[in-house]
Design a protein around this motif. Sequence first.
Motif, mmCIF file in Angstrom:
data_model
loop_
_atom_site.group_PDB
_atom_site.id
_atom_site.type_symbol
_atom_site.label_atom_id
_atom_site.label_comp_id
_atom_site.label_asym_id
_atom_site.label_seq_id
_atom_site.Cartn_x
_atom_site.Cartn_y
_atom_site.Cartn_z
ATOM 1 N N ALA A 159 0.860 -1.183 0.000
ATOM 2 C CA ALA A 159 0.000 0.000 0.000
ATOM 3 C C ALA A 159 0.892 1.228 0.000
ATOM 4 N N GLY A 160 0.289 2.375 -0.314
ATOM 5 C CA GLY A 160 1.045 3.608 -0.378
ATOM 6 C C GLY A 160 1.146 4.303 0.970
ATOM 7 N N PRO A 161 1.999 5.330 1.067
ATOM 8 C CA PRO A 161 2.214 6.005 2.351
ATOM 9 C C PRO A 161 0.998 6.768 2.855
ATOM 10 N N ARG A 162 0.170 7.313 1.954
ATOM 11 C CA ARG A 162 -1.038 7.999 2.429
ATOM 12 C C ARG A 162 -2.009 7.011 3.058
ATOM 13 N N ALA A 163 -2.173 5.845 2.420
ATOM 14 C CA ALA A 163 -3.074 4.833 2.985
ATOM 15 C C ALA A 163 -2.595 4.404 4.362
ATOM 16 N N ALA A 164 -1.280 4.223 4.518
ATOM 17 C CA ALA A 164 -0.736 3.806 5.817
ATOM 18 C C ALA A 164 -0.879 4.913 6.854
ATOM 19 N N THR A 165 -0.705 6.160 6.430
ATOM 20 C CA THR A 165 -0.841 7.284 7.357
ATOM 21 C C THR A 165 -2.288 7.438 7.802
ATOM 22 N N GLU A 166 -3.226 7.299 6.881
ATOM 23 C CA GLU A 166 -4.638 7.395 7.247
ATOM 24 C C GLU A 166 -5.044 6.261 8.180
ATOM 25 N N ASN A 167 -4.586 5.054 7.902
ATOM 26 C CA ASN A 167 -4.916 3.923 8.753
ATOM 27 C C ASN A 167 -4.443 4.144 10.185
ATOM 28 N N PHE A 168 -3.268 4.713 10.335
ATOM 29 C CA PHE A 168 -2.706 4.930 11.669
ATOM 30 C C PHE A 168 -3.592 5.829 12.518
ATOM 31 N N ARG A 169 -4.267 6.778 11.882
ATOM 32 C CA ARG A 169 -5.062 7.746 12.646
ATOM 33 C C ARG A 169 -6.565 7.512 12.532
ATOM 34 N N ASP A 170 -6.967 6.438 11.882
ATOM 35 C CA ASP A 170 -8.390 6.156 11.674
ATOM 36 C C ASP A 170 -8.969 5.500 12.926
ATOM 37 N N VAL A 171 -9.621 6.281 13.778
ATOM 38 C CA VAL A 171 -10.089 5.771 15.064
ATOM 39 C C VAL A 171 -11.299 4.849 14.908
ATOM 40 N N ALA A 172 -12.010 4.920 13.785
ATOM 41 C CA ALA A 172 -13.221 4.111 13.624
ATOM 42 C C ALA A 172 -12.910 2.633 13.385
ATOM 43 N N HIS A 173 -11.677 2.296 13.014
ATOM 44 C CA HIS A 173 -11.377 0.892 12.732
ATOM 45 C C HIS A 173 -10.910 0.125 13.963
ATOM 46 N N PHE A 174 -10.657 0.806 15.064
ATOM 47 C CA PHE A 174 -10.127 0.136 16.259
ATOM 48 C C PHE A 174 -10.990 -1.043 16.732
ATOM 49 N N PRO A 175 -12.336 -0.884 16.874
ATOM 50 C CA PRO A 175 -13.127 -2.000 17.415
ATOM 51 C C PRO A 175 -13.149 -3.223 16.507
ATOM 52 N N PHE A 176 -12.850 -3.050 15.235
ATOM 53 C CA PHE A 176 -12.981 -4.147 14.276
ATOM 54 C C PHE A 176 -11.654 -4.819 13.943
ATOM 55 N N VAL A 177 -10.596 -4.056 13.886
ATOM 56 C CA VAL A 177 -9.281 -4.605 13.527
ATOM 57 C C VAL A 177 -8.442 -4.909 14.763
ATOM 58 N N HIS A 178 -8.636 -4.135 15.842
ATOM 59 C CA HIS A 178 -7.722 -4.215 16.976
ATOM 60 C C HIS A 178 -8.385 -4.659 18.285
ATOM 61 N N HIS A 184 -12.253 -4.093 23.826
ATOM 62 C CA HIS A 184 -13.590 -3.965 23.250
ATOM 63 C C HIS A 184 -14.040 -2.515 23.358
ATOM 64 N N LEU A 185 -14.026 -1.832 22.234
ATOM 65 C CA LEU A 185 -14.327 -0.407 22.212
ATOM 66 C C LEU A 185 -15.692 -0.156 21.588
ATOM 67 N N ASP A 186 -16.285 0.957 21.962
ATOM 68 C CA ASP A 186 -17.551 1.375 21.374
ATOM 69 C C ASP A 186 -17.316 1.736 19.908
ATOM 70 N N ALA A 187 -18.135 1.193 19.017
ATOM 71 C CA ALA A 187 -17.978 1.472 17.589
ATOM 72 C C ALA A 187 -18.410 2.887 17.228
ATOM 73 N N VAL A 188 -19.244 3.513 18.083
ATOM 74 C CA VAL A 188 -19.686 4.876 17.809
ATOM 75 C C VAL A 188 -18.548 5.838 18.134
ATOM 76 N N VAL A 189 -18.184 6.673 17.165
ATOM 77 C CA VAL A 189 -17.083 7.624 17.345
ATOM 78 C C VAL A 189 -17.658 8.974 17.759
ATOM 79 N N ALA A 190 -17.254 9.443 18.923
ATOM 80 C CA ALA A 190 -17.690 10.758 19.383
ATOM 81 C C ALA A 190 -17.154 11.832 18.442
#
Length: 353
Positions: A159-178, A184-190
């Motif tokens: 993958a490219g560097p922008r995709a990796a940079t976005e993934n690092f800061r994408d808080v909505a993926h935490f409950p599903f990937v991590h 166990h995190l709330d899927a709703v993002v404040a």
Amino acid sequence: MGDAGDEQLPTDEEVERALRRAWFPVARIADLERPRRVELLGETLVAYLDEGGTPQVVADRCGHRGASLADGHVEGDRIVCPYHGWQWRGGDGRCVHIPSLGPEAVIPPRALIARHHAREQWGLVWCCLDEPAVPLPWPDALDGSGWIHGPGRPIAIAAGPRAATENFRDVAHFPFVHAGTMGHLDAVVAPLAVERDGTEVRMSRTYDARGGQDALWQERMTFGYHAIAPAFVCLRMEHEDGAVRFLLNAPSPHTAPTAPGRPRSTIFWVEGFTPDYRAMTLDEVLESEAQVYDEDSPILDRLEPGEATLDNGAEVHTPADRYTLAYRQAFRAFVRLANGAPAAETAASAAAD
């Protein structure tokens, strides 16, 4: 939230020219016991430490008959070709010795190889292929921290560097990937409070993983994100007892934006903490974070397209993507800056994003 307004999107050629004027890590200092072949934006290079410990990055191919200099060895400030023993100086790329000519011979003036800007920071060798348009990234969160740190094992991704940079800061993926590492995190993002200043983006939010019984992290922390375009993020994690961990994320592109096929990158990262942190040793922190990256890799390897688009209208967005969209604006601002846009034009375009 869907588009970039009337701003003209940069071409792949403009993005490539800009990235060649930015700093990217290409190797860990610890991995340079001997010269090491590396890739950056389609260039095959060799990174090495001269005998004084100064990092050097030059073209991997000998200017004589094209042998790989990564298979050679170092003498003083020179890298020696394994084929005919020609010695190339890292500081300027000049050949300074040709054994077959004898000690008093004049070196042909055309005996030059490309050399590139190289610096050490945080246990990594950073390289800029062309004249730098921006300084080597330094997040202000590290100022005065006196942190104890070390680089983690590099993570190769398709993958490219922008995709990796976005993934690092994408808080909505935490409950599903991590879920296995972050709990166990709330899927709703404040609602996200995001601030962008030109090529930099900041955000602060609270992270609570105490509900995950099997998670590596079992505590409440305040996360402070600081992204610096084109592809660097500092994550500051303040624990309940006041101790602070830092995670620096710096994906480095092997392939150029204009190259056909799927992009490839390596994520270089550095983890550390302030002296009052007691939860884990540095080795334990590095191992736990490597598990998080290992959860991300399969996702990144199968993203389509393999690089994050700069056209916001090409995708559907929600408020949880606010930080990602601000980063794309910062990236576009960086491309304008590195391509020589006048300061007034860059500021006006940034304000319009």
